[in-house]
Scaffold this active site. Structure first.
Site, PDB file in Angstrom:
ATOM      1  N   GLU A   1      57.405  34.600  47.280  1.00 16.77           N
ATOM      2  CA  GLU A   1      57.594  33.659  47.948  1.00 16.77           C
ATOM      3  C   GLU A   1      58.152  33.747  49.251  1.00 16.77           C
ATOM      4  O   GLU A   1      58.070  34.193  50.889  1.00 16.77           O
ATOM      5  CB  GLU A   1      57.525  32.366  47.130  1.00 16.77           C
ATOM      6  CG  GLU A   1      57.008  31.217  48.595  1.00 16.77           C
ATOM      7  CD  GLU A   1      55.370  31.568  48.921  1.00 16.77           C
ATOM      8  OE1 GLU A   1      55.726  32.143  49.434  1.00 16.77           O
ATOM      9  OE2 GLU A   1      54.241  31.094  48.577  1.00 16.77           O
TER      10      GLU A   1
ATOM     11  N   GLY B   1      59.689  33.320  54.776  1.00 17.34           N
ATOM     12  CA  GLY B   1      60.642  31.633  55.179  1.00 17.34           C
ATOM     13  C   GLY B   1      60.461  30.766  54.051  1.00 17.34           C
ATOM     14  O   GLY B   1      59.627  31.023  52.955  1.00 17.34           O
TER      15      GLY B   1
ATOM     16  N   LYS C   1      56.527  42.794  56.476  1.00 17.56           N
ATOM     17  CA  LYS C   1      56.504  41.085  56.038  1.00 17.56           C
ATOM     18  C   LYS C   1      54.646  41.400  56.250  1.00 17.56           C
ATOM     19  O   LYS C   1      53.663  40.704  54.876  1.00 17.56           O
ATOM     20  CB  LYS C   1      56.055  40.335  57.090  1.00 17.56           C
ATOM     21  CG  LYS C   1      58.019  39.961  56.788  1.00 17.56           C
ATOM     22  CD  LYS C   1      58.560  39.520  57.478  1.00 17.56           C
ATOM     23  CE  LYS C   1      59.973  38.844  57.264  1.00 17.56           C
ATOM     24  NZ  LYS C   1      60.823  37.946  58.288  1.00 17.56           N
TER      25      LYS C   1
END
Ligand SMILES: NC(=O)c1ccc[n+]([C@@H]2O[C@H](COP(=O)([O-])OP(=O)(O)OC[C@H]3O[C@@H](n4cnc5c(N)ncnc54)[C@H](OP(=O)(O)O)[C@@H]3O)[C@@H](O)[C@H]2O)c1
Length: 407
Positions: free
Chosen positions: A115, A120, A190
């Protein structure tokens, strides 16, 4: 260790690792109340402390907060092969060796949770894996790098790029070497992870085209404001032409887009699907404590038996040439016929104009326009031809524009 303890082996005790160790100790009693087992740190490895073998053998689960590729990759593979569940915040590793790690987790029927590797504290991974697992996703847009979002927010308030970067470094949002952030590479890693989650197709960091913010001009932001646009570094993963396109670019947004209001170091991800229209998650994208709270959430998820490893991938073709609207900035000689010549060339390449701002500056004029959606290859050819006109005074500049507004 007592039998009712859940042993967590911790690799890395830096910014996130030490915040995680503190948070775990603080929350252990509450977690025990719900799960019947008390999580405890059973071993720690840093460059100067501990042995990997000892940490691994004592642990029920390993948390990897070292970062980078090696030795993190080797440690995770060994842990997964030893049948241990793993939690990691390592976006570099997952975006470059994700398939190898997922495959190993599947083979050994253990969990690999991550996660904190994207956005974040924003629980976007879990939402994609669980809440939206039955929702056919069409598109994801993300502001997934807080450093660049902070810099662009400062630039929108009138700072130059250099001033905004210096301020980001002063307040701790940018590292001394900010190149991974400002080049767009961090956001690309990401987006590779998010695209894999949302579309079930393997996406490597090398598959993601990215462009950073270093070359942006303050006056682009100024003109764009007149056109009702704000600038963000946006990652996009979307189904198109039967395949998948994943890219990161500086992008203009109209004020009605949910990402337009995301300012400072915050992150946000917008998921679009016919079933749900649009949903947006936003929050702090980094910081020791914020990231540690996402890591601890993953630990608790493993303790409660949540989420299995991702299903084997179904590869979608990666599409490079996609449609987008564009902002186009031209410095031209201020003489009759210039606008007509430009629009003629644009028209010949199927580039149609949505709005124009024209401003005389003595002998020069600025032509700033926003196009309707057009294939990137057509736009590039048109701009190259426009750049060849003798009345064009400097290299034409283009920036993508997201047209949707959800208002
Ligand atoms: N910082 C954030 O806000 C943030 C946000 C999201 C995700 N993350 C991710 O979280 C992870 C950790 O980031 P961080 O900021 O906490 O990093 P950090 O402060 O640099 O800490 C790294 C830790 O790993 C240890 N380490 C480094 N190389 C090692 C090696 N070869 N063997 C054993 N230990 C080693 C270091 O040991 P020493 O203590 O001995 O130096 C240190 O304890 C990274 O994957 C990062 O991308 C960070």
């Amino acid at each position: 260790m007592a039998a009712d303890h859940f042993n967590v082996g911790l690799l890395g005790l830096g910014t996130v690792g030490s915040a995680f160790a503190e948070l775990l100790e603080e929350r252990a009693g509450e977690i025990e109340r719900f799960n019947g087992r008390r999580p405890v740190i059973s071993g720690v490895l840093t460059r100067t402390r501990g042995s990997f073998e000892d940490v691994l053998s004592d642990a029920d689960l390993l948390v990897e907060l070292i970062g980078g590729i090696e030795p993190a990759r080797g440690y995770l593979l060994r842990a997964l092969c030893a049948g241990k569940d793993v939690v990691s915040a390592n976006k570099q590793l997952l975006s470059q060796h994700g398939e190898e790690l997922f495959e190993t987790a599947r083979e050994h029927d253990v969990r690999l949770r991550f996660e904190a590797a994207v956005a974040g504290a924003v629980p976007v991974v879990r939402v994609l894996e669980e809440s939206l697992s039955a929702t056919p996703i069409e598109r994801i847009h993300g502001i997934v790098n807080g450093t660049t979002n902070f810099i662009l927010t400062e630039m929108a308030r009138g700072s130059t790029y250099a001033e905004a970067l210096a301020e980001a470094q002063r307040v701790g949002y940018a590292e001394a070497d900010p190149s991974d952030d400002v080049s767009g590479r961090d956001a690309a890693a990401k987006m590779a992870i998010l695209a894999r989650l949302a579309f079930g197709s393997p996406v490597h960091l090398d598959d993601v085209r990215y462009e950073g913010i270093e070359h942006l001009h303050g006056d682009d932001l100024e003109y764009a404001r007149e056109l009702g646009l704000g600038l963000k570094l946006v990652g996009t993963a979307e189904r198109c032409q039967g395949g998948l396109s994943v890219h990161v670019h500086p992008t203009f947004l109209y004020s009605g887009h949910p990402l337009a209001a995301v300012s400072g170091p915050f992150n946000a991800v917008t998921v679009e699907s016919e079933t749900i229209t649009e949903l947006t998650m936003s929050g702090p994208g980094a910081g020791g404590l914020q990231t540690a709270s996402a890591v601890l959430g993953d630990v608790v998820s493993v303790m409660t038996g949540g989420a299995r490893p991702p299903a084997p991938p179904l590869a979608l073709a990666l599409i490079e040439d996609v449609e987008s609207a564009y902002y186009l900035h031209l410095d031209v000689a201020d003489r009759p016929g210039v606008l007509a010549s430009v629009t003629k060339v644009l028209g010949e390449h199927d580039v149609s104009i949505k709005s124009v701002v024209q401003r005389g500056m003595g002998e020069h004029a600025r032509l700033v326009m926003v196009t309707h959606p057009v294939l990137e290859s057509s736009l590039r050819e048109a701009v190259q031809r426009v750049g060849e006109f003798d009345f064009v005074r400097s290299e034409p500049r283009t920036i993508r524009v997201i047209e949707e507004e959800f208002v």
